[in-house]
Motif scaffolding. Structure first.
Motif, mmCIF file in Angstrom:
data_model
loop_
_atom_site.group_PDB
_atom_site.id
_atom_site.type_symbol
_atom_site.label_atom_id
_atom_site.label_comp_id
_atom_site.label_asym_id
_atom_site.label_seq_id
_atom_site.Cartn_x
_atom_site.Cartn_y
_atom_site.Cartn_z
ATOM 1 N N ALA A 1 0.837 -1.205 0.000
ATOM 2 C CA ALA A 1 0.000 0.000 0.000
ATOM 3 C C ALA A 1 0.868 1.250 0.000
ATOM 4 O O ALA A 1 1.968 1.259 0.550
ATOM 5 C CB ALA A 1 -0.911 0.003 1.219
ATOM 6 N N SER A 2 0.342 2.299 -0.622
ATOM 7 C CA SER A 2 1.027 3.589 -0.606
ATOM 8 C C SER A 2 -0.004 4.701 -0.465
ATOM 9 O O SER A 2 -1.187 4.506 -0.721
ATOM 10 C CB SER A 2 1.858 3.780 -1.872
ATOM 11 N N MET A 3 0.486 5.846 -0.048
ATOM 12 C CA MET A 3 -0.346 7.038 0.037
ATOM 13 C C MET A 3 0.111 7.981 -1.063
ATOM 14 O O MET A 3 1.267 8.412 -1.080
ATOM 15 C CB MET A 3 -0.210 7.709 1.408
ATOM 16 N N VAL A 4 -0.781 8.260 -1.983
ATOM 17 C CA VAL A 4 -0.520 9.200 -3.066
ATOM 18 C C VAL A 4 -1.167 10.513 -2.656
ATOM 19 O O VAL A 4 -2.351 10.544 -2.302
ATOM 20 C CB VAL A 4 -1.085 8.699 -4.407
ATOM 21 N N THR A 5 -0.396 11.588 -2.687
ATOM 22 C CA THR A 5 -0.915 12.894 -2.287
ATOM 23 C C THR A 5 -0.778 13.877 -3.429
ATOM 24 O O THR A 5 0.303 14.023 -3.994
ATOM 25 C CB THR A 5 -0.169 13.430 -1.047
ATOM 26 N N LEU A 6 -1.890 14.515 -3.763
ATOM 27 C CA LEU A 6 -1.892 15.606 -4.726
ATOM 28 C C LEU A 6 -1.917 16.892 -3.930
ATOM 29 O O LEU A 6 -2.741 17.049 -3.021
ATOM 30 C CB LEU A 6 -3.131 15.560 -5.621
ATOM 31 N N SER A 7 -1.021 17.801 -4.231
ATOM 32 C CA SER A 7 -0.987 19.126 -3.626
ATOM 33 C C SER A 7 -1.180 20.109 -4.765
ATOM 34 O O SER A 7 -0.361 20.164 -5.685
ATOM 35 C CB SER A 7 0.346 19.367 -2.915
ATOM 36 N N ILE A 8 -2.269 20.860 -4.715
ATOM 37 C CA ILE A 8 -2.614 21.733 -5.830
ATOM 38 C C ILE A 8 -2.834 23.155 -5.332
ATOM 39 O O ILE A 8 -3.615 23.377 -4.414
ATOM 40 C CB ILE A 8 -3.832 21.183 -6.611
ATOM 41 N N GLU A 9 -2.074 24.089 -5.919
ATOM 42 C CA GLU A 9 -2.157 25.496 -5.533
ATOM 43 C C GLU A 9 -2.623 26.312 -6.730
ATOM 44 O O GLU A 9 -2.134 26.122 -7.847
ATOM 45 C CB GLU A 9 -0.789 26.032 -5.103
ATOM 46 N N GLY A 10 -3.564 27.209 -6.469
ATOM 47 C CA GLY A 10 -4.058 28.050 -7.542
ATOM 48 C C GLY A 10 -4.641 29.341 -7.012
ATOM 49 O O GLY A 10 -4.838 29.504 -5.805
ATOM 50 N N ASN A 11 -4.939 30.235 -7.944
ATOM 51 C CA ASN A 11 -5.498 31.528 -7.544
ATOM 52 C C ASN A 11 -6.998 31.446 -7.281
ATOM 53 O O ASN A 11 -7.595 32.401 -6.804
ATOM 54 C CB ASN A 11 -5.186 32.605 -8.584
ATOM 55 N N GLY A 12 -7.612 30.327 -7.578
ATOM 56 C CA GLY A 12 -9.028 30.118 -7.312
ATOM 57 C C GLY A 12 -9.450 28.782 -7.893
ATOM 58 O O GLY A 12 -8.774 28.230 -8.768
#
Length: 189
Positions: free
Chosen positions: A106-117
């Protein structure tokens, strides 16, 4: 559970101008989306992560993510029936995808998403689309087409709310731009 200990903590308080609005004064946000990638379900994590049993191709997901970063019309990544928006153009400054082992299977996949809105359900639709890329159900290039055509039917499914976290709200435009440019877009943990 300890009495008086909640899930949200105040780290700092400042007096703000009278025209300050917590939502409309923000310059950007960072969301995290956690995906528990394992052939076996984890009943203790079920309320906190999106559980995906089929192994994800992280490199294909990263390639697809490269089409999402930048300024685009994200109408194809907004829930149908959403409140009409003045504009569906948004800028995604960073979309990092990391993978960390949890167990040998098992693994933990993390999406980190930064935006202006973000549009309504935009992060969940981006996540669903990237998961489909990771499962081989669509190509990374299909993401570019979904953005170009601004057509919701060309994007992936809406990922469940479990796993989605608002990580940070940026009010200082300088702090946001420094954070957005601070790290490379892909890394393996």
């Amino acid at each position: 559970r300890l009495e008086g200990v909640g899930d949200i903590r105040i780290l700092e308080a400042r007096e703000m101008p009278s025209d300050f609005h917590a939502r409309f004064s923000s310059r950007g946000k960072r969301y995290l989306y956690r995906i528990y990638n394992s052939p076996n379900r984890d009943i203790f994590r079920r309320s906190y992560v999106y559980q995906v049993s089929r192994e994800l191709d992280i490199e294909a997901m990263r390639k697809a993510a490269s089409y999402i970063t930048g300024e685009h019309d994200f109408a194809g990544f907004m829930s149908q029936g959403s409140t009409p928006q003045e504009s569906t153009v948004r800028t995604i400054y960073r979309l990092d995808i990391t993978k960390a082992p949890v167990t040998d299977r098992a693994s933990m996949v993390t999406l980190s998403i930064e935006g202006n809105g973000f549009l309504y359900n935009m992060v969940r639709i981006i996540t669903g689309t990237l998961v489909e890329v990771g499962q081989g159900k669509r190509t990374p290039q299909s993401v570019a087409l979904a953005i170009e055509k601004a057509d919701r039917s060309l994007a992936g499914h809406t990922a469940p709310p479990q796993g989605l976290y608002l990580d940070q709200v940026f009010y200082d435009p300088d702090a946001f731009s420094q954070t957005a440019a601070a790290q490379p877009a892909t890394k393996e943990e």
